[in-house]
Design an enzyme around this catalytic site. Structure first.
Site, PDB file in Angstrom:
ATOM      1  N   TYR A  54       0.832  -1.196   0.000  1.00  0.00           N
ATOM      2  CA  TYR A  54       0.000   0.000   0.000  1.00  0.00           C
ATOM      3  C   TYR A  54       0.874   1.255   0.000  1.00  0.00           C
ATOM      4  O   TYR A  54       1.522   1.586   1.004  1.00  0.00           O
ATOM      5  CB  TYR A  54      -0.961   0.005   1.197  1.00  0.00           C
ATOM      6  CG  TYR A  54      -1.920  -1.182   1.215  1.00  0.00           C
ATOM      7  CD1 TYR A  54      -2.128  -1.970   0.078  1.00  0.00           C
ATOM      8  CD2 TYR A  54      -2.618  -1.530   2.365  1.00  0.00           C
ATOM      9  CE1 TYR A  54      -2.987  -3.055   0.090  1.00  0.00           C
ATOM     10  CE2 TYR A  54      -3.490  -2.615   2.383  1.00  0.00           C
ATOM     11  CZ  TYR A  54      -3.656  -3.381   1.241  1.00  0.00           C
ATOM     12  OH  TYR A  54      -4.508  -4.458   1.258  1.00  0.00           O
ATOM     13  N   TYR A 191     -12.244  -8.507   2.900  1.00  0.00           N
ATOM     14  CA  TYR A 191     -11.756  -7.196   2.437  1.00  0.00           C
ATOM     15  C   TYR A 191     -12.716  -6.580   1.433  1.00  0.00           C
ATOM     16  O   TYR A 191     -13.597  -7.265   0.912  1.00  0.00           O
ATOM     17  CB  TYR A 191     -10.315  -7.276   1.946  1.00  0.00           C
ATOM     18  CG  TYR A 191     -10.001  -7.891   0.599  1.00  0.00           C
ATOM     19  CD1 TYR A 191     -10.396  -7.310  -0.604  1.00  0.00           C
ATOM     20  CD2 TYR A 191      -9.211  -9.035   0.524  1.00  0.00           C
ATOM     21  CE1 TYR A 191     -10.050  -7.850  -1.830  1.00  0.00           C
ATOM     22  CE2 TYR A 191      -8.857  -9.600  -0.702  1.00  0.00           C
ATOM     23  CZ  TYR A 191      -9.282  -8.994  -1.879  1.00  0.00           C
ATOM     24  OH  TYR A 191      -8.933  -9.528  -3.083  1.00  0.00           O
TER      25      TYR A 191
HETATM   26  P1  NAP Z   1     -13.817  -0.827   1.116  1.00  0.00           P
HETATM   27  O1  NAP Z   1     -13.401  -0.780   2.512  1.00  0.00           O
HETATM   28  O2  NAP Z   1     -14.915  -1.741   0.711  1.00  0.00           O
HETATM   29  O3  NAP Z   1     -14.245   0.633   0.617  1.00  0.00           O
HETATM   30  C1  NAP Z   1     -13.477   1.783   0.856  1.00  0.00           C
HETATM   31  C2  NAP Z   1     -14.169   2.937   0.136  1.00  0.00           C
HETATM   32  O4  NAP Z   1     -15.490   3.071   0.663  1.00  0.00           O
HETATM   33  C3  NAP Z   1     -13.494   4.266   0.293  1.00  0.00           C
HETATM   34  O5  NAP Z   1     -13.632   4.963  -0.917  1.00  0.00           O
HETATM   35  C4  NAP Z   1     -14.293   4.945   1.381  1.00  0.00           C
HETATM   36  O6  NAP Z   1     -14.354   6.346   1.216  1.00  0.00           O
HETATM   37  C5  NAP Z   1     -15.661   4.372   1.181  1.00  0.00           C
HETATM   38  N1  NAP Z   1     -16.388   4.289   2.443  1.00  0.00           N
HETATM   39  C6  NAP Z   1     -15.961   3.701   3.593  1.00  0.00           C
HETATM   40  N2  NAP Z   1     -16.893   3.834   4.548  1.00  0.00           N
HETATM   41  C7  NAP Z   1     -17.906   4.521   3.997  1.00  0.00           C
HETATM   42  C8  NAP Z   1     -19.157   4.984   4.487  1.00  0.00           C
HETATM   43  N3  NAP Z   1     -19.516   4.738   5.751  1.00  0.00           N
HETATM   44  N4  NAP Z   1     -19.971   5.656   3.640  1.00  0.00           N
HETATM   45  C9  NAP Z   1     -19.605   5.889   2.370  1.00  0.00           C
HETATM   46  N5  NAP Z   1     -18.441   5.481   1.850  1.00  0.00           N
HETATM   47  C10 NAP Z   1     -17.599   4.807   2.661  1.00  0.00           C
HETATM   48  O7  NAP Z   1     -12.608  -1.138   0.126  1.00  0.00           O
HETATM   49  P2  NAP Z   1     -11.063  -1.473   0.290  1.00  0.00           P
HETATM   50  O8  NAP Z   1     -10.331  -0.311   0.816  1.00  0.00           O
HETATM   51  O9  NAP Z   1     -10.630  -2.058  -1.007  1.00  0.00           O
HETATM   52  O10 NAP Z   1     -11.046  -2.691   1.339  1.00  0.00           O
HETATM   53  C11 NAP Z   1     -10.864  -2.511   2.719  1.00  0.00           C
HETATM   54  C12 NAP Z   1      -9.477  -2.921   3.140  1.00  0.00           C
HETATM   55  O11 NAP Z   1      -9.235  -4.294   2.840  1.00  0.00           O
HETATM   56  C13 NAP Z   1      -8.364  -2.199   2.362  1.00  0.00           C
HETATM   57  O12 NAP Z   1      -8.235  -0.857   2.740  1.00  0.00           O
HETATM   58  C14 NAP Z   1      -7.210  -3.102   2.657  1.00  0.00           C
HETATM   59  O13 NAP Z   1      -6.717  -2.859   3.955  1.00  0.00           O
HETATM   60  C15 NAP Z   1      -7.875  -4.470   2.532  1.00  0.00           C
HETATM   61  N6  NAP Z   1      -7.765  -5.066   1.176  1.00  0.00           N
HETATM   62  C16 NAP Z   1      -7.030  -6.222   1.034  1.00  0.00           C
HETATM   63  C17 NAP Z   1      -6.864  -6.801  -0.218  1.00  0.00           C
HETATM   64  C18 NAP Z   1      -6.057  -8.055  -0.370  1.00  0.00           C
HETATM   65  O14 NAP Z   1      -5.707  -8.432  -1.496  1.00  0.00           O
HETATM   66  N7  NAP Z   1      -5.750  -8.723   0.712  1.00  0.00           N
HETATM   67  C19 NAP Z   1      -7.472  -6.218  -1.348  1.00  0.00           C
HETATM   68  C20 NAP Z   1      -8.255  -5.071  -1.171  1.00  0.00           C
HETATM   69  C21 NAP Z   1      -8.394  -4.513   0.108  1.00  0.00           C
HETATM   70  P3  NAP Z   1     -13.527   7.347   2.157  1.00  0.00           P
HETATM   71  O15 NAP Z   1     -12.088   6.974   1.980  1.00  0.00           O
HETATM   72  O16 NAP Z   1     -13.903   8.671   1.612  1.00  0.00           O
HETATM   73  O17 NAP Z   1     -14.002   7.151   3.567  1.00  0.00           O
END
Ligand code: NAP
Length: 277
Positions: A54, A191
């Site tokens: 990241y 995730y």
């Molecule tokens: P996510 O958590 O599903 O979505 C994040 C997005 O949703 C951001 O744009 C955020 O906006 C928005 N959001 C969050 N809370 C919200 C709310 N209450 N209302 C409206 N919008 C909201 O997606 P992700 O970041 O891909 O996944 C979460 C975590 O999983 C990652 O950050 C990472 O740590 C991990 N991950 C792991 C892998 C892997 O391969 N192992 C892959 C992907 C992700 P704002 O930023 O504006 O709040």
């Protein structure tokens, strides 16, 4: 009140944590991101997920700076690139993550996805890091059932968790991977639980959320949190989103709501390959 998940050693961690992908990369967002992480911890989301990938270390550095004074409250999860998952490179990758996070140990260290290093070598390297006190638990990410079976056969039956893409719109793992993990008491980390924000605009989720005086993000998270062996790790870039997400822990979804969600997001009836983002 955020429910807890029990690790093999008996220790508990919150079922709702915080992701960090795309964090720490923009100076103009830094203050809001620090505030988001701290508000999330205040609200009980003390499990923080990150990875060396990241921002090429920028997210780990941000977490170290934002939460360094609260290390004792945290359960830190980080991940190594597949090309760093061999016996020579994993200790170096781990040291670099430790340095950026400003800590002496990572609580859970994951192989980010499967690459060309044999799984048996990664298992040995993870065990060596654990024996050296650099990590406390180890696990994997993006491994489907066949890979998991191979991992166990390679000596990895003490794998603590598989972190996978799982949310209302990606229910494929329910068919085989989730039962496989549950049967072995390996924790599922879900995730992209709000599909990187895309679920928030879904009309059915909006409708359901309105009837519950909740928000679509809270409904999507509460739906995941019904499972006993699962940790969801939404990423929030603002304190308001972090607090909103933590509120999902207090949202109860009744049978009628669950049926409406099943109609809009059907459960899988056939096996499918694990998807990745
Ligand atoms: P996510 O958590 O599903 O979505 C994040 C997005 O949703 C951001 O744009 C955020 O906006 C928005 N959001 C969050 N809370 C919200 C709310 N209450 N209302 C409206 N919008 C909201 O997606 P992700 O970041 O891909 O996944 C979460 C975590 O999983 C990652 O950050 C990472 O740590 C991990 N991950 C792991 C892998 C892997 O391969 N192992 C892959 C992907 C992700 P704002 O930023 O504006 O709040």
């Amino acid at each position: 009140m955020i429910a807890t998940i029990t690790l093999p050693g008996g220790e508990t961690v919150p079922a709702l944590g915080q992701g960090s992908w795309k964090m720490g990369e923009r100076r103009d967002l830094r203050a809001a991101e620090v505030a988001a992480l701290r508000a999330g911890v205040d609200a009980g989301m003390t499990l923080i997920d990150t990875a060396e990938m990241y921002g090429e270390g920028a997210a780990e550095t941000l977490i170290g700076e934002a939460l360094g004074d609260r290390r004792d409250e945290l359960f830190l999860v980080s991940k190594a690139y597949p090309h760093n998952a061999g016996r020579d490179r994993l200790p170096k990758a781990c040291e670099a993550s430790l340095r950026r996070l400003g800590t002496e140990r990572i609580d859970l260290y994951l192989l980010h996805w499967r690459g060309s290093v044999p799984l048996a070598e990664t298992v040995d390297a993870m065990h060596a890091l654990r024996d050296a006190g650099k990590i406390r638990y180890w696990g994997v990410s993006n491994l489907d059932v066949e890979d998991m079976a191979e991992l166990v056969a390679a000596g990895g039956d003490d794998c603590a968790s598989d972190q996978i893409l799982y949310n209302l719109g990606r229910r494929g793992p329910e068919f085989d991977l989730l039962p496989w993990l549950d049967a072995r008491r390996m924790i599922t980390m879900a995730y992209s639980p709000v599909e990187q924000g895309r679920l928030v605009g879904h009309p059915i989720l909006k409708q359901v959320a309105d009837t519950l005086s909740a928000t679509p993000a809270q409904v999507a998270l509460a739906w995941l949190l019904r499972r006993k062996n699962l940790i969801a790790i939404p990423k929030a870039g603002t304190a308001a989103h972090a607090r909103e997400n933590a509120g999902a822990a207090d949202l109860h979804l009744g049978d009628e709501v669950l049926e409406a969600l099943d109609r809009a997001f059907p459960a899988p009836s056939t096996p499918s390959r694990l998807e990745m983002l």
